[in-house]
Design an enzyme around this catalytic site. Structure first.
Site, mmCIF file in Angstrom:
data_model
loop_
_atom_site.group_PDB
_atom_site.id
_atom_site.type_symbol
_atom_site.label_atom_id
_atom_site.label_comp_id
_atom_site.label_asym_id
_atom_site.label_seq_id
_atom_site.Cartn_x
_atom_site.Cartn_y
_atom_site.Cartn_z
ATOM 1 N N PHE A 10 -16.805 -21.468 58.233
ATOM 2 C CA PHE A 10 -17.952 -22.382 58.205
ATOM 3 C C PHE A 10 -17.482 -23.830 58.172
ATOM 4 O O PHE A 10 -17.968 -24.650 57.401
ATOM 5 C CB PHE A 10 -18.857 -22.054 57.018
ATOM 6 C CG PHE A 10 -20.315 -22.350 57.262
ATOM 7 C CD1 PHE A 10 -20.941 -21.941 58.431
ATOM 8 C CD2 PHE A 10 -21.070 -23.027 56.311
ATOM 9 C CE1 PHE A 10 -22.291 -22.213 58.653
ATOM 10 C CE2 PHE A 10 -22.417 -23.303 56.514
ATOM 11 C CZ PHE A 10 -23.022 -22.896 57.700
ATOM 12 N N ARG A 40 -14.011 -20.153 52.638
ATOM 13 C CA ARG A 40 -12.931 -19.836 51.699
ATOM 14 C C ARG A 40 -13.432 -19.585 50.279
ATOM 15 O O ARG A 40 -12.726 -18.983 49.472
ATOM 16 C CB ARG A 40 -11.895 -20.961 51.699
ATOM 17 C CG ARG A 40 -11.050 -21.009 52.962
ATOM 18 C CD ARG A 40 -9.943 -22.061 52.830
ATOM 19 N NE ARG A 40 -9.037 -22.008 53.962
ATOM 20 C CZ ARG A 40 -9.183 -22.716 55.077
ATOM 21 N NH1 ARG A 40 -10.245 -23.506 55.204
ATOM 22 N NH2 ARG A 40 -8.310 -22.632 56.064
ATOM 23 N N LYS A 116 -7.953 -18.455 68.637
ATOM 24 C CA LYS A 116 -7.023 -18.184 69.735
ATOM 25 C C LYS A 116 -5.933 -17.145 69.448
ATOM 26 O O LYS A 116 -5.742 -16.230 70.258
ATOM 27 C CB LYS A 116 -6.376 -19.500 70.181
ATOM 28 C CG LYS A 116 -7.371 -20.482 70.793
ATOM 29 C CD LYS A 116 -6.763 -21.837 71.037
ATOM 30 C CE LYS A 116 -6.621 -22.643 69.780
ATOM 31 N NZ LYS A 116 -7.906 -23.099 69.213
ATOM 32 N N GLU A 140 -15.005 -16.931 75.024
ATOM 33 C CA GLU A 140 -15.088 -18.089 75.920
ATOM 34 C C GLU A 140 -14.527 -19.358 75.289
ATOM 35 O O GLU A 140 -13.812 -20.120 75.940
ATOM 36 C CB GLU A 140 -16.556 -18.321 76.324
ATOM 37 C CG GLU A 140 -16.755 -19.456 77.304
ATOM 38 C CD GLU A 140 -16.115 -19.180 78.652
ATOM 39 O OE1 GLU A 140 -15.108 -19.855 78.969
ATOM 40 O OE2 GLU A 140 -16.599 -18.284 79.368
ATOM 41 N N GLY A 197 -11.018 -36.857 63.630
ATOM 42 C CA GLY A 197 -11.227 -35.415 63.541
ATOM 43 C C GLY A 197 -10.897 -34.669 64.815
ATOM 44 O O GLY A 197 -11.378 -33.552 65.040
ATOM 45 N N LYS A 215 -3.554 -20.775 74.605
ATOM 46 C CA LYS A 215 -4.572 -20.807 75.652
ATOM 47 C C LYS A 215 -4.007 -20.338 76.987
ATOM 48 O O LYS A 215 -4.673 -19.601 77.730
ATOM 49 C CB LYS A 215 -5.149 -22.217 75.758
ATOM 50 C CG LYS A 215 -5.957 -22.621 74.533
ATOM 51 C CD LYS A 215 -6.326 -24.095 74.535
ATOM 52 C CE LYS A 215 -7.144 -24.454 73.303
ATOM 53 N NZ LYS A 215 -7.445 -25.894 73.225
#
Length: 319
Positions: A10, A40, A116, A140, A197, A215
């Site tokens: 989250f 967490r 990933k 995706e 960020g 990737k």
């Protein structure tokens, strides 16, 4: 019909996803119902207000600070077994999440993920397990965030032979190299990216090409159905002249390469800021070029949300 969803993770993407689901909870005749969220600090499970959960996380940093709801300390595997969602959505950065996926898929629960390493390292095992249990695994947003390169390869180019893919798939290094070409040092560019960020939790994953490597490996699995035999990875730490340089992932049958390359000024991969781009070379169509935003909570969450819709439409038993 109602589809029950568990969100694991989250952070920025998870909260953006909650916002999108709240906006579009009824779509294509399906009601999307988030029944649990895990961060967490624990798991909330039951009939809670999605936007309230988002606000609590943003204001206090912990989902467990939410008011009138019990907070459970499930292990990831217990989460799947106890909550039993129709779709498990992983928007965490947990490298070992494949173990949770295996439990879910074994129960016929479809998985949607933006994470990933589990896909890059366990693709074949997870795809086979999904097939055996009439479930799906959708990913995706693992590559190019919401820009649909995975969907194009898995669905739109099925009749094509993929000769090669050249792609800029890490928005953080594109931002850093752009700033370096404007005269900033690597360290200063990294600090600016952190302040905005843009960088991953561990900046070395971006700087050293690890994120782009994952990737590239995913693109190889999707394009050729097998892992690469040859791998090359070089990050951007040694770049001195960053003008027209981008960290390029190159994928061809049996081989993946990630390294900085100097590009011509008319190369479609010479994107700026946080853009991603890919050139897919095929036998019949020639070059297929994709460009789009490569990061950001809302952008990545958009790809995750699309995968949730795909899962509900592809597997009617969910409903």
């Amino acid at each position: 019909m109602k589809v029950n969803i568990s969100i694991f993770g989250f952070g920025t993407v998870g909260r953006a996803l909650a916002e999108i689901i709240a906006e579009k909870s009824r779509i294509f005749g399906v009601e999307l119902n988030v029944i649990s969220i895990t961060d967490r600090s624990g798991t909330i499970w039951g009939d809670f207000d999605l936007l309230e959960a988002k606000e609590v996380k943003e204001s206090t940093g912990k989902l467990s600070n939410i008011g009138d709801y019990e907070v459970y300390n499930f292990s990831p595997q217990e989460l799947v077994e106890e909550v039993k969602p129709n779709i498990l959505v992983d928007v965490s950065s947990w490298d070992e999440a494949h173990e949770m996926y295996k439990v879910a898929l074994g129960e016929g629960i479809s998985v949607v993920t933006s994470n990933k390493p589990p896909i890059a390292n366990y693709y074949d095992e997870l795809m086979n397990l999904a097939k055996e249990n009439n479930a799906g695994i959708f990913f995706e947003s693992t590559v190019m965030a919401g820009t649909p390169i995975i969907g194009v390869l898995r669905e739109n180019l099925l009749g094509e032979n993929i000769k090669r893919i050249d792609a800029v798939v890490n928005a953080s290094t594109t931002f850093i190299l752009t700033k370096m070409s404007e005269g900033k040092t690597l360290d200063d560019a990294i600090e600016e990216a952190k302040s905005l960020g843009i960088l991953e939790e561990d900046p070395s994953k971006d700087i050293d090409g690890i994120d782009a490597y994952y990737k590239a490996k995913i693109l190889h699995w999707v394009s050729y159905g097998e892992p690469p035999e040859e791998e090359e990875r070089l990050g951007i730490r040694e770049v001195r002249d960053a003008r027209n340089v981008r960290l390029v992932a190159q994928v061809s049958k049996g081989k993946i390469s990630v390294k900085p390359r100097k590009l011509s000024s008319d190369n479609p991969l010479l994107v700026e800021g946080v853009q991603n781009a890919a050139v897919i070379r095929t036998n019949n169509l020639g070059e297929v070029i994709l460009k789009g935003p490569g990061g950001g909570g809302r952008v990545t969450a958009s790809g995750v949300f699309t995968d949730i819709i795909k899962a509900t439409l592809k597997f009617p038993n969910l409903r």
